[in-house]
Enzyme design. Structure first.
Site, PDB file in Angstrom:
ATOM      1  N   ASP A   1      28.152  40.685  61.631  1.00  0.00           N
ATOM      2  CA  ASP A   1      26.858  41.212  61.184  1.00  0.00           C
ATOM      3  C   ASP A   1      26.730  42.721  61.382  1.00  0.00           C
ATOM      4  O   ASP A   1      25.632  43.245  61.590  1.00  0.00           O
ATOM      5  CB  ASP A   1      25.691  40.503  61.906  1.00  0.00           C
ATOM      6  N   GLU A   2      27.828  43.432  61.290  1.00  0.00           N
ATOM      7  CA  GLU A   2      27.812  44.884  61.526  1.00  0.00           C
ATOM      8  C   GLU A   2      27.240  45.647  60.338  1.00  0.00           C
ATOM      9  O   GLU A   2      26.965  46.852  60.437  1.00  0.00           O
ATOM     10  CB  GLU A   2      29.228  45.395  61.814  1.00  0.00           C
TER      11      GLU A   2
ATOM     12  N   LYS B   1      28.785  44.912  57.092  1.00  0.00           N
ATOM     13  CA  LYS B   1      29.973  44.991  56.214  1.00  0.00           C
ATOM     14  C   LYS B   1      29.594  44.880  54.734  1.00  0.00           C
ATOM     15  O   LYS B   1      30.146  45.586  53.890  1.00  0.00           O
ATOM     16  CB  LYS B   1      30.971  43.868  56.570  1.00  0.00           C
TER      17      LYS B   1
ATOM     18  N   ASN C   1      30.278  30.571  56.610  1.00  0.00           N
ATOM     19  CA  ASN C   1      29.657  30.991  57.879  1.00  0.00           C
ATOM     20  C   ASN C   1      29.254  32.471  57.792  1.00  0.00           C
ATOM     21  O   ASN C   1      28.410  32.940  58.532  1.00  0.00           O
ATOM     22  CB  ASN C   1      30.600  30.759  59.074  1.00  0.00           C
ATOM     23  N   ALA C   2      29.893  33.209  56.881  1.00  0.00           N
ATOM     24  CA  ALA C   2      29.564  34.628  56.708  1.00  0.00           C
ATOM     25  C   ALA C   2      28.243  34.768  55.952  1.00  0.00           C
ATOM     26  O   ALA C   2      27.878  33.905  55.163  1.00  0.00           O
ATOM     27  CB  ALA C   2      30.675  35.323  55.931  1.00  0.00           C
ATOM     28  N   GLY C   3      27.552  35.865  56.199  1.00  0.00           N
ATOM     29  CA  GLY C   3      26.346  36.205  55.445  1.00  0.00           C
ATOM     30  C   GLY C   3      26.331  37.711  55.320  1.00  0.00           C
ATOM     31  O   GLY C   3      26.050  38.412  56.289  1.00  0.00           O
ATOM     32  N   HIS C   4      26.719  38.217  54.157  1.00  0.00           N
ATOM     33  CA  HIS C   4      26.836  39.667  53.949  1.00  0.00           C
ATOM     34  C   HIS C   4      25.697  40.128  53.045  1.00  0.00           C
ATOM     35  O   HIS C   4      25.621  39.740  51.883  1.00  0.00           O
ATOM     36  CB  HIS C   4      28.206  40.008  53.336  1.00  0.00           C
ATOM     37  N   THR C   5      24.836  40.953  53.598  1.00  0.00           N
ATOM     38  CA  THR C   5      23.632  41.357  52.864  1.00  0.00           C
ATOM     39  C   THR C   5      23.880  42.625  52.062  1.00  0.00           C
ATOM     40  O   THR C   5      24.405  43.611  52.585  1.00  0.00           O
ATOM     41  CB  THR C   5      22.478  41.629  53.862  1.00  0.00           C
TER      42      THR C   5
ATOM     43  N   THR D   1      27.959  28.062  63.389  1.00  0.00           N
ATOM     44  CA  THR D   1      27.007  28.068  62.274  1.00  0.00           C
ATOM     45  C   THR D   1      26.808  26.662  61.690  1.00  0.00           C
ATOM     46  O   THR D   1      26.062  26.508  60.730  1.00  0.00           O
ATOM     47  CB  THR D   1      27.507  29.006  61.161  1.00  0.00           C
TER      48      THR D   1
ATOM     49  N   ARG E   1      48.131  20.602  59.535  1.00  0.00           N
ATOM     50  CA  ARG E   1      48.905  20.351  58.312  1.00  0.00           C
ATOM     51  C   ARG E   1      48.495  19.081  57.593  1.00  0.00           C
ATOM     52  O   ARG E   1      49.289  18.411  56.965  1.00  0.00           O
ATOM     53  CB  ARG E   1      50.417  20.336  58.632  1.00  0.00           C
TER      54      ARG E   1
ATOM     55  N   GLN F   1      33.001  38.001  59.710  1.00  0.00           N
ATOM     56  CA  GLN F   1      32.885  37.957  61.181  1.00  0.00           C
ATOM     57  C   GLN F   1      33.326  39.309  61.771  1.00  0.00           C
ATOM     58  O   GLN F   1      33.070  40.325  61.147  1.00  0.00           O
ATOM     59  CB  GLN F   1      33.706  36.783  61.758  1.00  0.00           C
TER      60      GLN F   1
ATOM     61  N   THR G   1      21.780  31.621  59.308  1.00  0.00           N
ATOM     62  CA  THR G   1      21.129  30.561  60.084  1.00  0.00           C
ATOM     63  C   THR G   1      19.719  30.948  60.548  1.00  0.00           C
ATOM     64  O   THR G   1      18.979  30.089  61.008  1.00  0.00           O
ATOM     65  CB  THR G   1      21.959  30.246  61.348  1.00  0.00           C
TER      66      THR G   1
HETATM   67  P1  GDP Z   1      27.410  41.699  57.605  1.00  0.00           P
HETATM   68  O1  GDP Z   1      27.540  40.246  57.892  1.00  0.00           O
HETATM   69  O2  GDP Z   1      28.332  42.535  58.428  1.00  0.00           O
HETATM   70  O3  GDP Z   1      27.505  42.030  56.145  1.00  0.00           O
HETATM   71  O4  GDP Z   1      25.927  42.104  58.074  1.00  0.00           O
HETATM   72  P2  GDP Z   1      24.578  41.276  57.768  1.00  0.00           P
HETATM   73  O5  GDP Z   1      24.247  41.424  56.340  1.00  0.00           O
HETATM   74  O6  GDP Z   1      24.677  39.899  58.312  1.00  0.00           O
HETATM   75  O7  GDP Z   1      23.571  42.017  58.720  1.00  0.00           O
HETATM   76  C1  GDP Z   1      23.304  43.380  58.602  1.00  0.00           C
HETATM   77  C2  GDP Z   1      21.800  43.565  58.348  1.00  0.00           C
HETATM   78  O8  GDP Z   1      21.452  44.916  58.572  1.00  0.00           O
HETATM   79  C3  GDP Z   1      21.393  43.285  56.911  1.00  0.00           C
HETATM   80  O9  GDP Z   1      20.094  42.785  56.896  1.00  0.00           O
HETATM   81  C4  GDP Z   1      21.451  44.669  56.243  1.00  0.00           C
HETATM   82  O10 GDP Z   1      20.591  44.760  55.115  1.00  0.00           O
HETATM   83  C5  GDP Z   1      20.971  45.535  57.379  1.00  0.00           C
HETATM   84  N1  GDP Z   1      21.516  46.889  57.416  1.00  0.00           N
HETATM   85  C6  GDP Z   1      22.771  47.329  57.084  1.00  0.00           C
HETATM   86  N2  GDP Z   1      22.900  48.635  57.369  1.00  0.00           N
HETATM   87  C7  GDP Z   1      21.735  49.040  57.900  1.00  0.00           C
HETATM   88  C8  GDP Z   1      21.256  50.279  58.459  1.00  0.00           C
HETATM   89  O11 GDP Z   1      21.972  51.278  58.517  1.00  0.00           O
HETATM   90  N3  GDP Z   1      19.981  50.280  58.946  1.00  0.00           N
HETATM   91  C9  GDP Z   1      19.170  49.191  58.928  1.00  0.00           C
HETATM   92  N4  GDP Z   1      17.946  49.313  59.424  1.00  0.00           N
HETATM   93  N5  GDP Z   1      19.582  48.012  58.414  1.00  0.00           N
HETATM   94  C10 GDP Z   1      20.850  47.932  57.947  1.00  0.00           C
HETATM   95  P1  IMO Z   2      29.471  37.745  59.156  1.00  0.00           P
HETATM   96  O1  IMO Z   2      30.634  37.738  58.221  1.00  0.00           O
HETATM   97  C1  IMO Z   2      28.036  36.751  63.167  1.00  0.00           C
HETATM   98  C2  IMO Z   2      29.723  33.153  65.037  1.00  0.00           C
HETATM   99  C3  IMO Z   2      28.812  31.955  65.278  1.00  0.00           C
HETATM  100  C4  IMO Z   2      29.486  31.370  66.524  1.00  0.00           C
HETATM  101  C5  IMO Z   2      30.956  31.622  66.275  1.00  0.00           C
HETATM  102  C6  IMO Z   2      31.711  30.424  65.691  1.00  0.00           C
HETATM  103  O2  IMO Z   2      28.162  37.611  58.484  1.00  0.00           O
HETATM  104  O3  IMO Z   2      29.562  38.886  60.094  1.00  0.00           O
HETATM  105  P2  IMO Z   2      31.735  29.308  63.258  1.00  0.00           P
HETATM  106  O4  IMO Z   2      30.636  28.659  62.484  1.00  0.00           O
HETATM  107  O5  IMO Z   2      32.377  30.440  62.560  1.00  0.00           O
HETATM  108  O6  IMO Z   2      32.752  28.323  63.789  1.00  0.00           O
HETATM  109  O7  IMO Z   2      30.991  29.896  64.569  1.00  0.00           O
HETATM  110  O8  IMO Z   2      31.026  32.702  65.338  1.00  0.00           O
HETATM  111  N1  IMO Z   2      29.746  33.638  63.625  1.00  0.00           N
HETATM  112  C7  IMO Z   2      29.195  34.783  63.217  1.00  0.00           C
HETATM  113  N2  IMO Z   2      28.427  35.683  63.880  1.00  0.00           N
HETATM  114  N3  IMO Z   2      28.377  36.988  61.888  1.00  0.00           N
HETATM  115  C8  IMO Z   2      29.163  36.103  61.222  1.00  0.00           C
HETATM  116  O9  IMO Z   2      29.642  36.352  59.979  1.00  0.00           O
HETATM  117  C9  IMO Z   2      29.572  34.925  61.866  1.00  0.00           C
HETATM  118  N4  IMO Z   2      30.310  33.854  61.499  1.00  0.00           N
HETATM  119  C10 IMO Z   2      30.430  33.086  62.593  1.00  0.00           C
HETATM  120  O10 IMO Z   2      27.494  32.342  65.523  1.00  0.00           O
HETATM  121  O11 IMO Z   2      29.114  32.119  67.655  1.00  0.00           O
HETATM  122 MG    MG Z   3      26.374  38.613  58.467  1.00  0.00          MG
END
Ligand code: GDP
Ligand code: IMO
Ligand code: MG
Length: 443
Positions: free
Chosen positions: A27-28, A30, A52-56, A138, A152, A233, A310
């Site tokens: 959730d950095e 990405k 399991n990923a959620g990229h916004t 997740t 396998r 992740q 989630t």
């Molecule tokens: P990802 O999984 O690494 O793609 O990150 P997520 O989408 O799960 O979570 C990042 C959240 O931070 C999202 O809601 C983005 O819209 C938001 N976001 C990304 N960059 C910035 C930023 O520089 N500032 C703020 N306030 N929000 C950001």
């Molecule tokens: P993105 O791509 C943050 C975490 C779960 C749990 C552990 C194992 O959006 O950054 P899993 O369902 O993968 O077996 O869960 O990993 N987790 C994440 N945390 N961002 C994610 O994806 C994640 N995908 C899995 O919360 O701790």
């Molecule tokens: Mg995410």
């Protein structure tokens, strides 16, 4: 703003194959960074994980949360690849495709799915619900699907598409799972024939998009095209290098880009990490710099730190230099993107963890066990905050002096260049540092 348009203008063409991945616990940000910088690449490929990923990605007032499909899909004409390293739940994939197509994205025309990716079945979710307690996964069945791959016995996309053999393979896998379910006292086995028929239906819907993506990528690279690899992740959730067992079940570090797509390491030119200006983590596991006080709550509220898949509240804490140095060693980071700087705007002082101690002893290396990492005490340096809005700033020189000092401090302590800073979720809320390696890579 139309899909594909961006407020940032790029100059020159510097095509390369670059990995963008998370350096922390996911959730950095990405998704935002991949969407923004993939403009100059021909292909965007995911290499591990699943839904399991959620990229916004925010484009104007439209919000997309990509789970299985690479974030580059939002750029018209760009090829998006689901690599062999992923586990694919066809129901989740088709629902994601439908919602993107409803938003006007030409998924059928842009998406290629590896015939060697593994297929996730409903019993994977059931297994996870039975077994997972402390990890706080997740609940998507990701771990059990990778378990079948490692054992396998998993079923791959190519098997699913093989009308003659899929039935027999499915029966064998299902029988084994039923035995386990019985052993766990689950009296109500699912209707396997119904599941099988459903999956046969999914097969026909995805068939036109399935191919040998390793060949597709290698041929494209040979023809001079460029690939951006999109990690899911983050390094600290990597199966090998993360805080085991509180990790995900795939290779989330940059190295996974090669095994997860079939593109050889010699063809990967650069590695760019994404990290927040602080740290978050969802689920269980050690988190040395976790702020369990009001400050943690403040960051969660201001950063809207709730899981995009989630909805779970994310644990929040301070930037951890030892962990970033560890991530830099494992991934060979060329440049770092620091996101969410704006979330720290209000703070009068900002702690940064510069080392770990255990009693009176300095801990020089990241402990290999989660128990070991739980016992370290972070050593903090407190930096002055800037208490000025940085949200939306797009030039480095416009950042307040203390924000620049904060970034310079992180750069010095980690030894990693910070070439890009994100000051908001939108595409244009981004700073590319002039003269940085990052600028050189993407311009
Ligand atoms: P990802 O999984 O690494 O793609 O990150 P997520 O989408 O799960 O979570 C990042 C959240 O931070 C999202 O809601 C983005 O819209 C938001 N976001 C990304 N960059 C910035 C930023 O520089 N500032 C703020 N306030 N929000 C950001
Ligand atoms: P993105 O791509 C943050 C975490 C779960 C749990 C552990 C194992 O959006 O950054 P899993 O369902 O993968 O077996 O869960 O990993 N987790 C994440 N945390 N961002 C994610 O994806 C994640 N995908 C899995 O919360 O701790
Ligand atoms: Mg995410």
């Amino acid at each position: 703003m139309p899909l594909g348009a961006t407020a940032i203008q790029w100059s020159g063409l510097h095509m390369r194959n670059v990995v963008i991945f998370g350096a922390q616990w996911g959730d950095e940000g990405k998704g935002k960074i991949v969407d923004l910088f993939c403009e100059k690449f021909d292909i965007v490929a995911r290499y591990q994980g699943g839904h399991n990923a959620g990229h916004t990605v925010l484009i104007g007032d439209r919000k997309f949360i990509l789970k299985l499909i690479p974030s580059g899909i939002l750029h018209p004409g760009k090829r998006a690849v689901i690599g062999n390293g992923l586990v694919v739940d066809p129901a989740a994939l088709l629902s994601e495709i439908e919602s993107l197509e409803a938003a006007g994205v030409d998924v059928a025309g842009q998406l290629s799915i590896s015939n060697r990716a593994h297929v996730l079945f409903p019993h994977h979710r059931t297994m996870e619900q039975m077994l997972d307690a402390a990890i706080g996964t997740t609940s998507r069945g990701i771990g059990p699907c990778y378990e079948d791959k490692a054992a396998r016995r998993g079923i791959r996309v190519a098997d699913l598409l093989d009308r003659e053999h899929f039935g027999a393979q499915f029966e064998a896998l299902a029988q084994e799972k039923e035995t386990v379910a019985r052993a766990f006292g689950i009296m109500d086995p699912p209707d396997l024939q119904q599941i099988r028929a459903r999956y046969e239906g999914y097969a026909e819907r995805i068939r036109p998009m399935v191919c040998d993506t390793a060949r597709l990528l290698n041929e494209a690279i040979r023809a001079g095209k460029s690939v951006m690899f999109e990690g899911a992740q983050g390094t600290m959730l990597d199966l090998d290098h993360g805080t085991f067992p509180f990790v995900t079940s795939s290779s989330a570090s940059a190295g996974g880009a090669s095994t997860g797509t079939g593109v050889p390491p010699t063809k990967i030119d650069a590695v760019v990490a994404v990290a927040k200006a602080y740290v978050t983590r969802v689920g269980g596991g050690p988190f040395p710099t976790e702020a369990l006080d009001a400050m943690g709550d403040r960051i969660r509220e201001r950063g809207n730190e709730f899981g995009s898949v989630t909805g779970r509240p994310r644990r929040c804490g301070w930037f951890d230099v030892p962990l970033m140095r560890y991530a830099a060693m494992l991934n060979g980071i060329d440049s770092l993107v620091v996101t969410k700087l704006d979330v720290l705007d209000e703070l009068d002082k900002i702690p940064v963890c510069v080392g770990y101690r255990c009693g009176r002893h300095e801990v020089a290396e990241i402990p290999p066990t989660s128990r070991g990492l739980e016992t370290v005490e972070p050593v903090y340096e407190c930096l002055p905050g800037w208490q000025t809005a940085t949200a939306g700033i797009s030039r480095f020189e416009d950042l307040p002096e203390n924000a620049r000092q904060y970034l310079a401090y992180l750069e010095n302590r980690t030894g990693v260049e910070i070439g890009c800073v994100s000051t908001g979720p939108e595409r244009n809320q981004t700073i590319v540092k002039r003269g940085s390696r990052f600028e050189n890579l993407f311009s």
